[in-house]
Design an enzyme around this catalytic site. Structure first.
Site, PDB file in Angstrom:
ATOM      1  N   CYS A  42      56.542 -38.273   5.359  1.00 35.95           N
ATOM      2  CA  CYS A  42      56.591 -37.126   6.254  1.00 35.95           C
ATOM      3  C   CYS A  42      56.229 -35.847   5.498  1.00 35.95           C
ATOM      4  CB  CYS A  42      57.992 -37.004   6.848  1.00 35.95           C
ATOM      5  SG  CYS A  42      58.144 -35.711   8.105  1.00 35.95           S
ATOM      6  N   ASP A  44      57.778 -33.177   5.778  1.00 44.01           N
ATOM      7  CA  ASP A  44      59.036 -32.461   5.590  1.00 44.01           C
ATOM      8  C   ASP A  44      59.206 -32.050   4.121  1.00 44.01           C
ATOM      9  OD1 ASP A  44      61.978 -32.060   5.163  1.00 44.01           O
ATOM     10  OD2 ASP A  44      62.064 -32.621   7.270  1.00 44.01           O
ATOM     11  N   ARG A  46      61.692 -31.561   2.381  1.00 41.42           N
ATOM     12  CA  ARG A  46      62.862 -32.107   1.675  1.00 41.42           C
ATOM     13  C   ARG A  46      62.660 -33.529   1.171  1.00 41.42           C
ATOM     14  NH1 ARG A  46      66.550 -31.147   6.848  1.00 41.42           N
ATOM     15  NH2 ARG A  46      64.615 -32.042   7.702  1.00 41.42           N
ATOM     16  N   HIS A 103      62.713 -40.808   7.137  1.00 40.65           N
ATOM     17  CA  HIS A 103      63.879 -40.089   6.621  1.00 40.65           C
ATOM     18  C   HIS A 103      64.751 -39.581   7.756  1.00 40.65           C
ATOM     19  CE1 HIS A 103      62.606 -35.869   7.558  1.00 40.65           C
ATOM     20  NE2 HIS A 103      61.420 -36.441   7.568  1.00 40.65           N
ATOM     21  N   CYS A 106      64.693 -35.896  10.830  1.00 36.18           N
ATOM     22  CA  CYS A 106      63.250 -35.710  10.971  1.00 36.18           C
ATOM     23  C   CYS A 106      62.935 -34.862  12.200  1.00 36.18           C
ATOM     24  CB  CYS A 106      62.553 -37.063  11.079  1.00 36.18           C
ATOM     25  SG  CYS A 106      60.748 -36.950  11.229  1.00 36.18           S
TER      26      CYS A 106
END
Length: 224
Positions: A42, A44, A46, A103, A106
């Site tokens: 992803c 993302d 993090r 994860h 999300c």
């Protein structure tokens, strides 16, 4: 500007590590890359797969997008960015493993589950619909469950959708069937700090690594 300054400071450290004393590492990498693993993760901020796994440059070929999704194989005209990256990793780099890394928390899956498509923007709404089969499964089987469990289930089910879509690519299917490439479904729980892997034999995601003990949870004697 503070963030940019921090990034530049980080690059200086990277430069010192790989270029200032001995640049043979990157000199070799500049000639060729030979990663054995493709990771589809992803976007993302993090869940950077290289940071999560402690990898060095050149260790993994990474594709990142909203909700770590893989579209099904198709030849229709269009800009198939994910498919192009997957094709390069498989056919040119000859990777031996493909990991779809989902994860918790999300935003892409949350958007799929709750947001009005009209408010998501012209690109996000059609993109996250790739995971619509995951949402249907959760809606059918977990209607009465709480919101957190439903989102986790949808995140994990979307990993399986991407794995299934990978198998629609004929040159991936052939390599899987002949044992030349292996597909993995991983899930990072960023609240618990756990990395899970999908096990077909149990039909569930199970921990890949034992959980660490918190230092503050140990007795003074144990902490020494």
């Amino acid at each position: 500007m503070k963030d940019i300054a921090r990034f530049l400071s980080g690059f200086k450290e990277f430069q010192r590590t790989y270029f200032c004393d001995d640049n043979k590492f990157y000199s070799d990498l500049s000639e060729d890359q030979k990663p054995k693993v493709l990771v589809i993760a992803c976007s993302d901020s993090r869940v950077d797969p290289a940071i999560l796994t402690g990898c060095s440059p050149g260790d993994m070929f990474v594709v990142r997008n909203v909700a770590n999704l893989v579209p099904p194989y198709e030849k229709a005209p269009g800009l198939h960015g994910v498919s192009a990256a997957v094709e390069y990793a498989i056919k040119v780099l000859q990777v031996e493993h493909v990991i779809v890394l989902g994860h918790s928390c999300c935003g892409g899956i949350q958007a799929l589950m709750h947001s009005d498509p009209e408010t998501l923007g012209e690109f996000i709404a059609p993109w996250v619909k790739i995971a619509a089969p995951a949402l249907r499964e959760v809606s059918e089987k977990l209607t009465e469950k709480d919101e957190a469990l439903r989102q986790c289930a949808c995140e994990q089910a979307s990993v399986l959708v991407s794995l299934e879509n990978l198998l629609t690519f004929p040159w991936i299917w052939e390599r899987v069937m002949t044992g030349r490439i292996y597909l993995h479904g991983w899930y990072f729980d960023l609240r618990k700090g756990e990395l899970l892997s999908y096990l077909p034999e149990t039909g569930s995601f199970e921990p890949l690594v034992a959980r660490c003990e918190r230092l503050d949870a140990k007795t003074p004697h144990q902490a020494k």
